[in-house]
Design a protein around this motif. Structure first.
Motif, PDB file in Angstrom:
ATOM      1  N   SER A 193     -12.232  -0.229 -20.170  1.00 40.26           N
ATOM      2  CA  SER A 193     -12.640   0.178 -21.510  1.00 40.26           C
ATOM      3  C   SER A 193     -13.334  -0.989 -22.206  1.00 40.26           C
ATOM      4  O   SER A 193     -13.374  -2.114 -21.690  1.00 40.26           O
ATOM      5  N   HIS A 194     -13.871  -0.722 -23.411  1.00 35.72           N
ATOM      6  CA  HIS A 194     -14.517  -1.786 -24.170  1.00 35.72           C
ATOM      7  C   HIS A 194     -13.521  -2.906 -24.503  1.00 35.72           C
ATOM      8  O   HIS A 194     -13.873  -4.088 -24.459  1.00 35.72           O
ATOM      9  N   ALA A 195     -12.290  -2.524 -24.813  1.00 31.01           N
ATOM     10  CA  ALA A 195     -11.269  -3.528 -25.145  1.00 31.01           C
ATOM     11  C   ALA A 195     -10.949  -4.397 -23.931  1.00 31.01           C
ATOM     12  O   ALA A 195     -10.801  -5.617 -24.037  1.00 31.01           O
ATOM     13  N   GLN A 196     -10.848  -3.803 -22.758  1.00 27.93           N
ATOM     14  CA  GLN A 196     -10.566  -4.566 -21.545  1.00 27.93           C
ATOM     15  C   GLN A 196     -11.721  -5.491 -21.190  1.00 27.93           C
ATOM     16  O   GLN A 196     -11.510  -6.634 -20.780  1.00 27.93           O
ATOM     17  N   VAL A 197     -12.947  -4.979 -21.330  1.00 31.22           N
ATOM     18  CA  VAL A 197     -14.118  -5.826 -21.059  1.00 31.22           C
ATOM     19  C   VAL A 197     -14.149  -7.000 -22.016  1.00 31.22           C
ATOM     20  O   VAL A 197     -14.430  -8.148 -21.624  1.00 31.22           O
ATOM     21  N   TYR A 198     -13.834  -6.735 -23.270  1.00 34.22           N
ATOM     22  CA  TYR A 198     -13.900  -7.781 -24.297  1.00 34.22           C
ATOM     23  C   TYR A 198     -12.836  -8.854 -24.076  1.00 34.22           C
ATOM     24  O   TYR A 198     -13.141 -10.054 -24.051  1.00 34.22           O
ATOM     25  N   PHE A 199     -11.583  -8.436 -23.924  1.00 40.30           N
ATOM     26  CA  PHE A 199     -10.485  -9.400 -23.872  1.00 40.30           C
ATOM     27  C   PHE A 199     -10.337 -10.068 -22.505  1.00 40.30           C
ATOM     28  O   PHE A 199      -9.985 -11.247 -22.435  1.00 40.30           O
ATOM     29  N   LYS A 200     -10.622  -9.356 -21.435  1.00 36.90           N
ATOM     30  CA  LYS A 200     -10.351  -9.896 -20.104  1.00 36.90           C
ATOM     31  C   LYS A 200     -11.574 -10.540 -19.444  1.00 36.90           C
ATOM     32  O   LYS A 200     -11.415 -11.370 -18.537  1.00 36.90           O
ATOM     33  N   ILE A 201     -12.774 -10.163 -19.878  1.00 36.09           N
ATOM     34  CA  ILE A 201     -13.981 -10.692 -19.232  1.00 36.09           C
ATOM     35  C   ILE A 201     -14.783 -11.565 -20.185  1.00 36.09           C
ATOM     36  O   ILE A 201     -15.125 -12.710 -19.865  1.00 36.09           O
ATOM     37  N   MET A 202     -15.088 -11.039 -21.364  1.00 26.98           N
ATOM     38  CA  MET A 202     -15.984 -11.743 -22.273  1.00 26.98           C
ATOM     39  C   MET A 202     -15.342 -12.964 -22.937  1.00 26.98           C
ATOM     40  O   MET A 202     -15.939 -14.047 -22.974  1.00 26.98           O
ATOM     41  N   LEU A 203     -14.163 -12.789 -23.492  1.00 25.65           N
ATOM     42  CA  LEU A 203     -13.547 -13.902 -24.215  1.00 25.65           C
ATOM     43  C   LEU A 203     -13.339 -15.146 -23.344  1.00 25.65           C
ATOM     44  O   LEU A 203     -13.608 -16.262 -23.791  1.00 25.65           O
ATOM     45  N   PRO A 204     -12.859 -15.019 -22.092  1.00 23.58           N
ATOM     46  CA  PRO A 204     -12.749 -16.240 -21.267  1.00 23.58           C
ATOM     47  C   PRO A 204     -14.089 -16.925 -21.022  1.00 23.58           C
ATOM     48  O   PRO A 204     -14.147 -18.150 -20.910  1.00 23.58           O
ATOM     49  N   LEU A 205     -15.180 -16.144 -20.955  1.00 26.86           N
ATOM     50  CA  LEU A 205     -16.483 -16.733 -20.685  1.00 26.86           C
ATOM     51  C   LEU A 205     -17.069 -17.434 -21.909  1.00 26.86           C
ATOM     52  O   LEU A 205     -17.892 -18.343 -21.763  1.00 26.86           O
ATOM     53  N   VAL A 206     -16.679 -17.004 -23.098  1.00 27.97           N
ATOM     54  CA  VAL A 206     -17.211 -17.612 -24.320  1.00 27.97           C
ATOM     55  C   VAL A 206     -16.200 -18.568 -24.941  1.00 27.97           C
ATOM     56  O   VAL A 206     -16.282 -18.873 -26.134  1.00 27.97           O
ATOM     57  N   ALA A 207     -15.243 -19.046 -24.158  1.00 27.77           N
ATOM     58  CA  ALA A 207     -14.225 -19.973 -24.679  1.00 27.77           C
ATOM     59  C   ALA A 207     -14.832 -21.216 -25.319  1.00 27.77           C
ATOM     60  O   ALA A 207     -14.314 -21.687 -26.345  1.00 27.77           O
ATOM     61  N   PRO A 208     -15.921 -21.794 -24.785  1.00 27.31           N
ATOM     62  CA  PRO A 208     -16.496 -22.982 -25.446  1.00 27.31           C
ATOM     63  C   PRO A 208     -16.932 -22.740 -26.877  1.00 27.31           C
ATOM     64  O   PRO A 208     -16.647 -23.540 -27.764  1.00 27.31           O
ATOM     65  N   ILE A 209     -17.630 -21.620 -27.137  1.00 26.67           N
ATOM     66  CA  ILE A 209     -18.073 -21.364 -28.513  1.00 26.67           C
ATOM     67  C   ILE A 209     -16.898 -21.007 -29.400  1.00 26.67           C
ATOM     68  O   ILE A 209     -16.899 -21.294 -30.607  1.00 26.67           O
ATOM     69  N   LEU A 210     -15.859 -20.400 -28.839  1.00 29.50           N
ATOM     70  CA  LEU A 210     -14.652 -20.137 -29.626  1.00 29.50           C
ATOM     71  C   LEU A 210     -13.997 -21.447 -30.047  1.00 29.50           C
ATOM     72  O   LEU A 210     -13.524 -21.582 -31.184  1.00 29.50           O
ATOM     73  N   ALA A 211     -13.965 -22.414 -29.117  1.00 30.86           N
ATOM     74  CA  ALA A 211     -13.369 -23.711 -29.436  1.00 30.86           C
ATOM     75  C   ALA A 211     -14.180 -24.447 -30.493  1.00 30.86           C
ATOM     76  O   ALA A 211     -13.625 -25.007 -31.441  1.00 30.86           O
ATOM     77  N   VAL A 212     -15.497 -24.439 -30.343  1.00 27.00           N
ATOM     78  CA  VAL A 212     -16.348 -25.126 -31.318  1.00 27.00           C
ATOM     79  C   VAL A 212     -16.231 -24.477 -32.691  1.00 27.00           C
ATOM     80  O   VAL A 212     -16.065 -25.158 -33.711  1.00 27.00           O
ATOM     81  N   THR A 213     -16.295 -23.153 -32.735  1.00 31.33           N
ATOM     82  CA  THR A 213     -16.200 -22.441 -34.005  1.00 31.33           C
ATOM     83  C   THR A 213     -14.846 -22.649 -34.660  1.00 31.33           C
ATOM     84  O   THR A 213     -14.745 -22.848 -35.874  1.00 31.33           O
ATOM     85  N   GLY A 214     -13.787 -22.598 -33.851  1.00 33.03           N
ATOM     86  CA  GLY A 214     -12.456 -22.828 -34.403  1.00 33.03           C
ATOM     87  C   GLY A 214     -12.290 -24.220 -34.954  1.00 33.03           C
ATOM     88  O   GLY A 214     -11.683 -24.421 -36.010  1.00 33.03           O
ATOM     89  N   LEU A 215     -12.841 -25.211 -34.248  1.00 35.36           N
ATOM     90  CA  LEU A 215     -12.754 -26.594 -34.720  1.00 35.36           C
ATOM     91  C   LEU A 215     -13.509 -26.771 -36.033  1.00 35.36           C
ATOM     92  O   LEU A 215     -12.990 -27.383 -36.984  1.00 35.36           O
ATOM     93  N   LEU A 216     -14.721 -26.246 -36.102  1.00 39.52           N
ATOM     94  CA  LEU A 216     -15.510 -26.365 -37.334  1.00 39.52           C
ATOM     95  C   LEU A 216     -14.845 -25.628 -38.494  1.00 39.52           C
ATOM     96  O   LEU A 216     -14.840 -26.115 -39.635  1.00 39.52           O
ATOM     97  N   ALA A 217     -14.277 -24.456 -38.211  1.00 40.22           N
ATOM     98  CA  ALA A 217     -13.607 -23.702 -39.269  1.00 40.22           C
ATOM     99  C   ALA A 217     -12.368 -24.432 -39.762  1.00 40.22           C
ATOM    100  O   ALA A 217     -12.095 -24.467 -40.971  1.00 40.22           O
ATOM    101  N   PHE A 218     -11.620 -25.039 -38.855  1.00 44.73           N
ATOM    102  CA  PHE A 218     -10.411 -25.768 -39.247  1.00 44.73           C
ATOM    103  C   PHE A 218     -10.766 -26.985 -40.091  1.00 44.73           C
ATOM    104  O   PHE A 218     -10.157 -27.224 -41.146  1.00 44.73           O
ATOM    105  N   ILE A 219     -11.756 -27.758 -39.646  1.00 48.05           N
ATOM    106  CA  ILE A 219     -12.148 -28.955 -40.391  1.00 48.05           C
ATOM    107  C   ILE A 219     -12.706 -28.580 -41.759  1.00 48.05           C
ATOM    108  O   ILE A 219     -12.366 -29.195 -42.786  1.00 48.05           O
ATOM    109  N   GLY A 220     -13.571 -27.556 -41.793  1.00 43.83           N
ATOM    110  CA  GLY A 220     -14.152 -27.158 -43.063  1.00 43.83           C
ATOM    111  C   GLY A 220     -13.121 -26.637 -44.050  1.00 43.83           C
ATOM    112  O   GLY A 220     -13.219 -26.893 -45.256  1.00 43.83           O
TER     113      GLY A 220
END
Length: 293
Positions: A193-220
């Protein structure tokens, strides 16, 4: 030609080609370390005043400013408030932005282009321009739902999330666009399903941008002052930026500079820990992208 002449020429050539770069690097390091050393010296200054603070302590060193920080202020409460607001705001903004970015990148629906342009145009105007309207809105919200009104972390969280969703969504959408659509199609053909594709495939592949965005959001968020100063007025609800700003108001600037410097050093600890926690994700993403064909 003598050996001394050859050595002198090699030295001059090294200075002209490489040596000046080392000199610039050393000057840059000294320039960046100066404020850190000065704050550290002020925090360890036993007199605790701005007028007596020097780059190299001459009156000895003491941890008295750290003790006075906890005795004379509500620093521990400000610290917990900042961690709660910054942590929850960073996680929530990254999570919601990732959902929106995935929808804008992978799905086609009416209003998609208008929505993207609207997010982009809204970011052109600083959130503080709407402070009067936001203040009036939250005045009503405080009367009806005090738990998300003034002097509450949850009300401030709503403000921070609204201001960060636009830029975070655009950053993540660009990263989602680089992923091949064959991944989605193959997973869908296998029954995902879309949820499975998103959580199990896409999110692990975009982990770098998640880390960068989370870091910038936390600092800001943990360093934000203007909005927090307007919405947090009671001592128990203040964040680190607002509470520590009060130490330097009026005639207390000189007397409280030592404990202010001590608080500044402690305030930097969460940001450093978050950066160290996310650093391996950022570095691994950069190195993985560098070797892709």
């Amino acid at each position: 030609m003598t050996t001394r002449t050859v050595t002198a020429r090699r030295r001059n050539r090294w200075l002209a080609q490489v040596g000046w770069r080392h000199l610039v690097a050393v000057l840059g390091v000294l320039f960046s370390l100066f404020p850190i050393v000065f704050v550290l010296s002020a925090a360890l200054n036993p007199l605790g005043t701005l007028s007596s603070t020097q780059l190299v302590p001459t009156d000895g060193m003491s941890l008295g400013n750290f003790g006075a920080l906890f005795e004379r202020t509500a620093f521990e409460r400000w610290f917990l408030n900042s961690l709660l607001i910054a942590g929850v705001a960073a996680f929530a903004s990254v999570f919601v932005s990732a959902l929106a970015a995935y929808a804008f990148s992978r799905m086609r629906f009416r209003g998609r282009r208008v929505g993207l342009l609207a997010l982009l145009l809204i970011q052109m105007f600083p959130q503080f321009l709407a402070i009067v309207a936001i203040y009036l809105i939250f005045g009503t919200i405080t009367d009806l739902w005090p738990s998300i009104g003034f002097n509450t972390p949850w009300g401030l969280l709503l403000l921070y999330m609204g201001g960060a969703l636009g830029v975070n969504t655009w950053l993540m959408k660009g990263f989602f666009d680089t992923l091949p659509r064959e991944l989605d199609e193959s997973a869908t053909m296998d029954g995902a399903s879309h949820a499975q594709v998103y959580f199990k495939i896409m999110l692990p592949l975009v982990a770098p941008i998640l880390a960068v965005t989370g870091l910038l959001a936390f600092i800001g968020t943990i360093n934000e002052f203007l909005m927090a100063n307007v919405f947090l007025t009671s001592t128990e609800s203040k964040t680190l930026a607002v509470g520590m700003y009060g130490m330097l108001q009026g005639n207390e600037r000189n007397n409280n500079f030592g404990i202010f410097a001590a608080g500044t050093l402690l305030t930097a600890i969460p940001t450093v820990l978050v950066f160290q926690l996310l650093q391996r994700y950022i570095v691994s993403g950069l190195t993985a992208g560098a070797v892709k064909g």
